[in-house]
Design a protein around this motif. Structure first.
Motif, PDB file in Angstrom:
ATOM      1  N   GLY A 113       0.854  -1.177   0.000  1.00  0.00           N
ATOM      2  CA  GLY A 113       0.000   0.000   0.000  1.00  0.00           C
ATOM      3  C   GLY A 113       0.894   1.232   0.000  1.00  0.00           C
ATOM      4  O   GLY A 113       1.514   1.564   1.009  1.00  0.00           O
ATOM      5  N   ALA A 114       0.992   1.889  -1.142  1.00  0.00           N
ATOM      6  CA  ALA A 114       1.914   3.018  -1.303  1.00  0.00           C
ATOM      7  C   ALA A 114       1.246   4.319  -0.849  1.00  0.00           C
ATOM      8  O   ALA A 114       0.179   4.685  -1.344  1.00  0.00           O
ATOM      9  N   ARG A 115       1.905   5.021   0.052  1.00  0.00           N
ATOM     10  CA  ARG A 115       1.379   6.269   0.617  1.00  0.00           C
ATOM     11  C   ARG A 115       1.714   7.436  -0.317  1.00  0.00           C
ATOM     12  O   ARG A 115       2.636   8.205  -0.064  1.00  0.00           O
ATOM     13  N   LYS A 116       0.940   7.567  -1.370  1.00  0.00           N
ATOM     14  CA  LYS A 116       1.178   8.613  -2.354  1.00  0.00           C
ATOM     15  C   LYS A 116       0.987   9.995  -1.725  1.00  0.00           C
ATOM     16  O   LYS A 116       0.096  10.192  -0.906  1.00  0.00           O
ATOM     17  N   LYS A 117       1.814  10.933  -2.138  1.00  0.00           N
ATOM     18  CA  LYS A 117       1.769  12.275  -1.566  1.00  0.00           C
ATOM     19  C   LYS A 117       0.391  12.896  -1.697  1.00  0.00           C
ATOM     20  O   LYS A 117      -0.109  13.548  -0.774  1.00  0.00           O
ATOM     21  N   SER A 118      -0.256  12.695  -2.840  1.00  0.00           N
ATOM     22  CA  SER A 118      -1.565  13.295  -3.079  1.00  0.00           C
ATOM     23  C   SER A 118      -2.658  12.721  -2.181  1.00  0.00           C
ATOM     24  O   SER A 118      -3.725  13.322  -2.022  1.00  0.00           O
TER      25      SER A 118
END
Length: 229
Positions: A113-118
């Motif tokens: 689960g990638a914590r994207k900046k957006s």
């Protein structure tokens, strides 16, 4: 239906653990909270929320995860998928369906689960966390051709593949060790963008100077260890 079990390492997450458990989708067959030296009401709140609670007295994120895996190993029936998520309520447990979907629908072995900046709440990741993630994933791209952008703790993996990894890190290097071994064994992996919010309580890693330094040493140590093999 696939058999999915969740492992949650927890140290002094009494204020958040019940919320994490409550938001986990009903597709999960068992939620395993590993109490890692808590001095608050983490154990009581996790039990009241319906989780299986184990105790690992040796401090360390990896020790807690390995305790949960050992518990699953001893069960009569192995699960199909194991999900790891933190107990601080910084992730959105209800997004677990999205994290396991590539395994169920595309036969992927491992999902981060990638914590994207957006999708991150402002301030949810400290500057040292952001920098550490960028450095670690840059080095993995450089040395191994990886496509990872994050070392996020919210992740899912086929149980049989998790066993193949022979995980060993006991403390801060657990997440990067898993990703490096997935790369080394050429397992199919993918990242899924997930939301991320400010955690409840103080981080045991990024919230302290000691934790930040030791986490950095561990992460870089694993990367350089594998880069020279």
């Amino acid at each position: 239906m696939p058999d999915i079990k969740v492992i949650i390492p927890a140290m002094n997450e009494g204020d958040s653990i019940a919320s994490v458990i409550a938001d986990i989708p009903k597709i999960v067959s068992e939620i395993i909270v590993v109490n890692n030296g808590s001095t608050d009401d983490t154990v009581e709140n996790a039990q009241k929320a319906g989780a299986t609670v184990l105790t690992e007295d040796r401090p360390g994120y990896g020790y807690a995860c390995l305790k949960g895996m050992d518990y699953i190993d001893k069960q009569s029936k192995a699960p199909d998928i194991v999900v790891f998520i933190d107990g601080d309520y910084s992730d959105y447990p209800e997004e677990m369906d999205k994290v396991v979907a590539p395994i169920l629908e595309k036969d992927v072995d491992f999902v981060v689960g990638a914590r994207k900046k957006s999708l991150r709440e402002p301030g949810s990741m400290t500057p040292q966390q952001v920098f550490g993630n960028q450095l670690a994933t840059f080095l993995m791209r450089l040395f191994f051709g990886a496509k990872f952008t994050d070392l996020g703790p919210f992740r899912a993996i086929k149980y049989e593949k998790l066993k193949e990894l022979e995980m060993e890190d006991k403390t801060y290097g657990w997440t990067v060790e898993m990703q490096l071994k997935v790369l080394r064994k050429k397992m199919a992996y993918i990242e899924v963008p997930v939301r991320y919010k400010r955690r409840i309580g103080i981080s045991k890693v990024s919230g302290t100077v000691k934790g930040t330094i030791f986490a950095g040493i561990k992460i870089l140590g694993w990367i350089f260890k594998y880069s020279i093999k």
